[in-house]
Design an enzyme around this catalytic site. Structure first.
Site, PDB file in Angstrom:
ATOM      1  N   THR A   1      37.958  66.917  17.699  1.00  0.00           N
ATOM      2  CA  THR A   1      38.400  68.292  17.936  1.00  0.00           C
ATOM      3  C   THR A   1      38.140  69.146  16.695  1.00  0.00           C
ATOM      4  OG1 THR A   1      40.105  67.561  19.482  1.00  0.00           O
ATOM      5  CG2 THR A   1      40.396  69.744  18.514  1.00  0.00           C
TER       6      THR A   1
ATOM      7  N   SER B   1      34.490  60.663  16.695  1.00  0.00           N
ATOM      8  CA  SER B   1      35.895  60.340  16.458  1.00  0.00           C
ATOM      9  C   SER B   1      36.084  58.832  16.443  1.00  0.00           C
ATOM     10  CB  SER B   1      36.723  60.964  17.583  1.00  0.00           C
ATOM     11  OG  SER B   1      38.090  60.746  17.370  1.00  0.00           O
TER      12      SER B   1
ATOM     13  N   THR C   1      43.130  65.705   0.783  1.00  0.00           N
ATOM     14  CA  THR C   1      43.063  64.321   0.306  1.00  0.00           C
ATOM     15  C   THR C   1      42.515  63.415   1.399  1.00  0.00           C
ATOM     16  OG1 THR C   1      44.964  64.746  -1.100  1.00  0.00           O
ATOM     17  CG2 THR C   1      44.413  62.432  -0.683  1.00  0.00           C
TER      18      THR C   1
ATOM     19  N   CYS D   1      43.197  65.398  29.587  1.00  0.00           N
ATOM     20  CA  CYS D   1      43.704  66.655  29.034  1.00  0.00           C
ATOM     21  C   CYS D   1      44.172  67.582  30.152  1.00  0.00           C
ATOM     22  CB  CYS D   1      42.624  67.350  28.231  1.00  0.00           C
ATOM     23  SG  CYS D   1      41.750  66.242  27.158  1.00  0.00           S
TER      24      CYS D   1
HETATM   25  C1  LIG Z   1      38.112  62.596  22.873  1.00  0.00           C
HETATM   26  C2  LIG Z   1      37.108  63.680  22.837  1.00  0.00           C
HETATM   27  C3  LIG Z   1      37.250  64.772  21.970  1.00  0.00           C
HETATM   28  C4  LIG Z   1      38.447  64.954  21.082  1.00  0.00           C
HETATM   29  O1  LIG Z   1      38.460  64.020  20.049  1.00  0.00           O
HETATM   30  P1  LIG Z   1      39.739  63.851  19.116  1.00  0.00           P
HETATM   31  O2  LIG Z   1      39.277  62.930  18.049  1.00  0.00           O
HETATM   32  O3  LIG Z   1      40.806  63.272  19.977  1.00  0.00           O
HETATM   33  O4  LIG Z   1      40.091  65.185  18.584  1.00  0.00           O
HETATM   34  C5  LIG Z   1      36.250  65.722  21.962  1.00  0.00           C
HETATM   35  N1  LIG Z   1      35.185  65.627  22.766  1.00  0.00           N
HETATM   36  C6  LIG Z   1      35.019  64.596  23.614  1.00  0.00           C
HETATM   37  C7  LIG Z   1      33.809  64.529  24.463  1.00  0.00           C
HETATM   38  C8  LIG Z   1      35.983  63.596  23.679  1.00  0.00           C
HETATM   39  O5  LIG Z   1      35.819  62.587  24.539  1.00  0.00           O
END
Ligand SMILES: *Cc1c(COP(=O)(O)O)cnc(C)c1O
Length: 391
Positions: A78, A205, A245, A330
């Site tokens: 995100t 992520s 940090t 979501c």
């Molecule tokens: C899970 C996801 C996100 C968000 O990632 P976070 O690390 O939870 O903020 C964004 N884009 C896609 C396609 C995702 O599957």
């Protein structure tokens, strides 16, 4: 899932459990006797912590085929999406204010573009085909002289549809448009080679690849005109692009998860294919069932299906103890039909009946066999209890 757990987890696209080796790596970096120090500090303890950060950067860089110094640590995809899109749009705003994306992107992209629209940027939302796939010709047709940035995801989190990021990136390169890719669903699962692929900015992520939540990365290509303005101020860490940090334990955990993903990519992919094919074979005969998104350009970790005359919330309840998603994790709290499925041309009712099954490394064949059985039973039961007839 082990028989000790009271649920069957089929929601890997929302998040994955942390790999045990990753959890051990993480836990070993927290306490007094560990390399816990602030890696910005020039003293011995700081330098020792820095070694873990550099090792993790090398592992992630190896996974995506780039130099380690092109990676910026963030709190997750995100934040990476926000930094990439807002940061690049602002950096290039003196050249032009036109941006391009799709309505089927994750909220962490669509909401960013909506915010930029309110700030005076002009956004073109390119529609995919009914299979969810973006035609590169449609993409090219949306571009203008003043287009500065395009953001197209690699693997869709609701449908598993894979976009042709090479074709789209080539078009961007030929017109000096920055190309951002949200790769949260594909990192470590599909091959990515930024050394040869035409991608300028890439978000990912850790918690989608058996790493911890709260850590992600943004890749920024080393090319003229490719830069992002910082969104946060507060220090010189990460060349000021993303101060704060560094969470050494999370970064090291991400690195370990990347190392494991690289080693297991082919095995994992084959496992997901067998799971998806078994589940599909087990439910495809259900009357009125259809698959959402392309069955050809699709990542095998996700299977999204709708069924006629069934309401999604009741189906979700009837499917317990299966942990699955309706449309998108979501979107499950509000009752709005999935905007991603609506963009594929599904009716509100069809989108509302959608169930997303997503699997991972720890999913067993027995789990998807149970899922297929439960799905068929649940649909039959709901049709008996509350037959919804098309008018
Ligand atoms: C899970 C996801 C996100 C968000 O990632 P976070 O690390 O939870 O903020 C964004 N884009 C896609 C396609 C995702 O599957």
């Amino acid at each position: 899932m082990s028989t000790a757990t009271s649920f069957v987890y089929l929601d890997y696209a929302a998040t994955t459990p942390v790999d045990r080796e990753v959890a051990a790596t993480l836990a070993a970096l927290l306490t007094e006797d560990a390399d816990f120090a602030n890696p910005s500090a020039p003293h011995i303890a700081g330098r020792r912590a820095g070694v873990h950060v550099r090792r993790a950067a090398s592992r992630l860089a190896a996974l995506v085929g780039c130099r380690p110094d092109r990676l910026v640590w963030t709190s997750g995809a995100t934040e990476s999406n926000n930094l990439a899109i807002v940061g690049a749009a602002r950096y290039r705003s003196n050249r032009g204010r036109h941006l391009v994306t799709m309505p089927t992107e994750h909220k962490a992209v669509t909401d960013v573009f909506r915010a930029l629209e309110r700030q005076g940027f002009d956004v073109t939302w390119i529609e995919p085909g009914t299979d969810g796939v973006l035609d590169p010709a449609d993409f090219e047709a949306a571009l203008r002289e003043d287009t500065q940035l395009a953001s197209i995801m690699h693997v869709n989190n609701e449908t598993g549809v894979i976009q042709d990021i090479d074709a789209i990136g080539d078009i961007c390169r030929s017109r000096d448009i920055l190309f951002h890719v949200d790769a949260a669903q594909s990192l470590g699962k599909l091959p990515i080679d930024l050394d040869t692929q035409p991608v300028d900015l890439l978000s990912a992520s850790a918690h989608k690849i058996y790493g911890p939540a709260g850590i992600g990365l943004l890749y920024i290509a080393d090319r003229p005109g490719c830069h992002v303005e910082a969104l946060l101020y507060g220090g010189a860490q990460q060349r000021g692009i993303r101060p704060g940090t560094l969470p050494v334990h999370l970064i090291a955990g991400f690195g370990k998860a990347a190392e494991i993903a690289a080693a297991r990519m082919d095995d994992d992919y084959g496992h997901l294919q067998r799971l998806r094919d078994t589940l599909w074979a087990g439910i495809r005969e259900v009357a009125g069932l259809y698959r959402n998104g392309s069955a050809v350009r699709s990542f095998p970790g996700i299977l999204n299906v709708s069924v006629d005359d069934i309401e999604g919330e009741s189906l979700l309840l009837a499917l317990e103890p299966l942990c699955v998603a309706t449309g998108s994790a979501c979107n499950s709290k509000d009752r709005e039909p999935s905007y991603v499925l609506r963009a594929l041309g599904l009716s509100d009712a069809a989108a509302q009946s959608a169930i997303r099954f997503s699997f991972g490394r720890m999913t067993r064949m027995a789990d998807v066999e149970l899922a297929a059985e439960r799905y068929g039973d649940a649909v039959a039961r709901l049709r008996q209890i509350a037959p919804v007839r098309a008018a």
